[in-house]
Design an enzyme around this catalytic site. Sequence first.
Site, short mmCIF file in Angstrom:
data_model
loop_
_atom_site.label_atom_id
_atom_site.label_comp_id
_atom_site.label_asym_id
_atom_site.label_seq_id
_atom_site.Cartn_x
_atom_site.Cartn_y
_atom_site.Cartn_z
N ASP A 1 -5.34 -6.53 -4.39
CA ASP A 1 -4.49 -6.31 -3.22
C ASP A 1 -5.38 -6.36 -1.97
O ASP A 1 -6.14 -5.43 -1.72
CB ASP A 1 -3.80 -4.94 -3.30
N LYS B 1 2.80 -7.43 0.27
CA LYS B 1 2.86 -5.98 0.06
C LYS B 1 2.98 -5.29 1.41
O LYS B 1 2.31 -5.66 2.37
CB LYS B 1 1.61 -5.53 -0.68
N LYS C 1 5.84 -6.24 -2.98
CA LYS C 1 5.41 -4.90 -3.40
C LYS C 1 5.63 -3.92 -2.26
O LYS C 1 5.14 -4.10 -1.16
CB LYS C 1 3.93 -4.90 -3.80
#
Length: 226
Positions: A93, A156, A186
């Site tokens: 991430d 995300k 996400k």
Amino acid sequence: MTERPTREQLARMVDHTLLKTDATPAQVDDLVTEARELGTWSVCVSPTMLPIRAERGSVLVATVCGFPSGKHTAAVKAAEAAESVAKGVHEVDMVIDIGLLKAGRPEAVRDEITAVRKAVPAPTVLKVIIESAALTDDEIVQACEAAEAAGADFVKTSTGFHPAGGASVHAVELMARTVGGRLGVKASGGIRDTETALAMVAAGATRLGLSGTRAVLEGTTSSNGY
């Protein structure tokens, strides 16, 4: 997901997360044990906690890079991600430099994501943290478009560390609409109860970043319906 997920389905959407600056190896071991018990998709830990030595079962390992500020050079982010993959992670991430968006340079955001993507090609999953609470709607769209153009797998919402806040239903809806199912979405940051988690899923989230996973799952049942 058109129907409300069951407890097991929701658990399989969760990156069970421990990114506190004072986290210890013992706490990471406990995180992995809890993830196995709860049936989450992965654990997400800081790069210094790698490699994970506790027995994981089917639980995957995720980490972060450029975290939490995103104010690292593309080369540093790429090197950090590559080192983490060498230590056994399955998913990365990365935090973008949102200042580039604020400066009207979405192409520079695309280029830094591309650098990390090249450093950690598939099958490593690359998620791009855009810090949505700090962005305008137009900037959220630009960030999602940059992530898709660079070959990322997910966008995300948040690190959970930015003072502007974490995930919102509005941001998730906008992100999901922009990527149109071509990328995952996400939701992460400030999701502490079942109602909020389910609202994010209904808005289009396909993955959830949670530190209080057990509390969220306790509000669900083993079959559809609440």
